[in-house]
Design a protein around this motif. Structure first.
Motif, mmCIF file in Angstrom:
data_model
loop_
_atom_site.group_PDB
_atom_site.id
_atom_site.type_symbol
_atom_site.label_atom_id
_atom_site.label_comp_id
_atom_site.label_asym_id
_atom_site.label_seq_id
_atom_site.Cartn_x
_atom_site.Cartn_y
_atom_site.Cartn_z
ATOM 1 N N SER A 1 39.673 -6.603 -12.074
ATOM 2 C CA SER A 1 40.825 -6.795 -11.190
ATOM 3 C C SER A 1 40.403 -6.639 -9.725
ATOM 4 N N LEU A 2 39.588 -5.639 -9.462
ATOM 5 C CA LEU A 2 39.105 -5.414 -8.093
ATOM 6 C C LEU A 2 38.180 -6.553 -7.657
ATOM 7 N N ALA A 3 37.332 -6.993 -8.583
ATOM 8 C CA ALA A 3 36.403 -8.083 -8.251
ATOM 9 C C ALA A 3 37.186 -9.344 -7.894
ATOM 10 N N GLY A 4 38.294 -9.548 -8.589
ATOM 11 C CA GLY A 4 39.132 -10.712 -8.319
ATOM 12 C C GLY A 4 39.706 -10.703 -6.913
ATOM 13 N N GLN A 5 39.783 -9.528 -6.309
ATOM 14 C CA GLN A 5 40.284 -9.408 -4.940
ATOM 15 C C GLN A 5 39.149 -9.331 -3.927
ATOM 16 N N GLY A 6 37.923 -9.499 -4.433
ATOM 17 C CA GLY A 6 36.785 -9.507 -3.520
ATOM 18 C C GLY A 6 36.069 -8.171 -3.387
ATOM 19 N N PHE A 7 36.516 -7.158 -4.135
ATOM 20 C CA PHE A 7 35.804 -5.868 -4.114
ATOM 21 C C PHE A 7 34.741 -5.880 -5.209
ATOM 22 N N GLY A 8 33.505 -6.111 -4.817
ATOM 23 C CA GLY A 8 32.454 -6.293 -5.816
ATOM 24 C C GLY A 8 31.622 -5.058 -6.071
ATOM 25 N N ARG A 9 31.876 -3.990 -5.311
ATOM 26 C CA ARG A 9 31.029 -2.802 -5.466
ATOM 27 C C ARG A 9 31.839 -1.630 -5.973
ATOM 28 N N ILE A 10 31.534 -1.239 -7.210
ATOM 29 C CA ILE A 10 32.254 -0.109 -7.802
ATOM 30 C C ILE A 10 31.240 0.801 -8.477
ATOM 31 N N VAL A 11 31.485 2.095 -8.358
ATOM 32 C CA VAL A 11 30.584 3.093 -8.954
ATOM 33 C C VAL A 11 31.428 4.053 -9.795
ATOM 34 N N LEU A 12 30.994 4.298 -11.024
ATOM 35 C CA LEU A 12 31.690 5.244 -11.907
ATOM 36 C C LEU A 12 31.136 6.646 -11.671
ATOM 37 N N VAL A 13 32.049 7.605 -11.523
ATOM 38 C CA VAL A 13 31.630 8.998 -11.303
ATOM 39 C C VAL A 13 32.236 9.835 -12.427
ATOM 40 N N ASN A 14 31.390 10.214 -13.388
ATOM 41 C CA ASN A 14 31.882 10.857 -14.613
ATOM 42 C C ASN A 14 31.421 12.310 -14.720
ATOM 43 N N ASN A 15 32.327 13.186 -15.152
ATOM 44 C CA ASN A 15 31.950 14.581 -15.398
ATOM 45 C C ASN A 15 32.429 15.088 -16.747
ATOM 46 N N HIS A 16 32.633 14.169 -17.683
ATOM 47 C CA HIS A 16 32.948 14.550 -19.061
ATOM 48 C C HIS A 16 31.812 14.005 -19.923
ATOM 49 N N PHE A 17 31.137 14.911 -20.641
ATOM 50 C CA PHE A 17 29.821 14.545 -21.174
ATOM 51 C C PHE A 17 29.743 14.389 -22.679
ATOM 52 N N GLU A 18 30.880 14.222 -23.367
ATOM 53 C CA GLU A 18 30.753 13.903 -24.792
ATOM 54 C C GLU A 18 29.935 12.618 -24.900
ATOM 55 N N PRO A 19 28.961 12.594 -25.799
ATOM 56 C CA PRO A 19 28.038 11.451 -25.835
ATOM 57 C C PRO A 19 28.754 10.098 -25.950
ATOM 58 N N GLU A 20 29.882 10.088 -26.688
ATOM 59 C CA GLU A 20 30.602 8.819 -26.863
ATOM 60 C C GLU A 20 31.204 8.345 -25.544
ATOM 61 N N GLN A 21 31.602 9.280 -24.696
ATOM 62 C CA GLN A 21 32.131 8.933 -23.371
ATOM 63 C C GLN A 21 31.010 8.342 -22.508
#
Ligand code: ZN
Length: 238
Positions: free
Chosen positions: A100-120
């Motif tokens: 959705s963001l890319a469709g508006q021209g925002f091409g740079r996204i970074v995921l910041v995760n702090n929940h460490f269950e392996p499946e996540q």
């Protein structure tokens, strides 16, 4: 709300900012001991994102997206407050937000995760979106001893971070009364254990919450922001 928050802005403030790096904080709603909030992981991700956006002010345009406060969280299911979504849902949520963001021209996204269950972690890696992955050795090595030991759910490491930003959400008296519990979670998980109780975490924590301090939390936030700054600079160059 600070001006670095994406959803604090009016749409008109987003015009011609397609080069901005957007940070997506991810956590979980799950039990974190009898002393710390269910939102612990999400609060940590938000805290890192906000500090990082401030650090990069004047160098890069960084905006913090509204967080995803639900994750794949099954190990704490024996306790009230563990609210899990499936891998497929998490994956769809993250990739649809990216698209959705890319469709508006925002091409740079970074995921910041702090929940460490392996499946996540696995699900987030598989999206192919740049990810601050603290379970990678090169990152983990720069964090605290307790974090590196893997015995760190709602212990000294995580509780210190919450104390730095939201001391009002930690029951400090309760925290000080909790005995240290050594449960090397990665090894337990590798051996096939999939719930806190079986791992010996009868109060949904391991590590040493009684030793947590806001000072350590602030120091760890510093390191986490440093790691994220490095990742963002890489993403911005590409
Ligand atoms: Zn946690």
């Amino acid at each position: 709300m600070s001006a670095t928050q994406f959803d604090a802005l009016a749409y008109s403030a987003l015009e011609e900012r397609g080069d901005a790096v957007l940070l997506l904080p991810l956590g979980a709603t799950e039990p974190h001991g009898p002393h710390a909030p269910l939102s612990t992981d999400t609060l940590i991700s938000i805290g890192v994102c906000e500090r990082t956006a401030m650090r990069l002010e004047g160098e890069l345009d960084v905006l913090v997206l509204p967080p995803i406060a639900y994750g794949v969280t099954r190990y704490g299911a024996a306790f009230p407050g563990a609210v899990s979504i499936s891998e497929a849902t998490l994956s769809a949520l993250v990739t649809e937000i990216r698209d959705s963001l890319a469709g508006q021209g925002f091409g740079r996204i970074v995921l910041v995760n702090n929940h460490f269950e392996p499946e996540q972690v696995r699900t987030l890696r598989e999206t192919g979106i740049p990810l601050l992955d603290l379970t990678r050795r090169a990152n983990a090595e720069r964090l605290t001893e307790e974090f590196r030991s893997g015995s760190c759910h709602a212990g000294r490491y995580e509780t210190s971070l919450v104390l730095a930003d939201r001391p009002d959400l930690v029951s400090v008296e309760r925290m000080r009364s909790l005995e240290a519990k050594l449960v090397p979670m990665p090894a337990a998980i590798a051996a096939g254990q999939t719930n806190f109780l079986a791992m010996g975490m009868d109060q949904a924590y391991c590590g040493s919450p009684a030793e947590a301090t806001p000072e350590e939390g602030e120091q760890t936030f510093d390191t986490l922001a440093e790691l994220l700054v490095e990742l963002i600079r890489e993403v911005a160059r590409s």
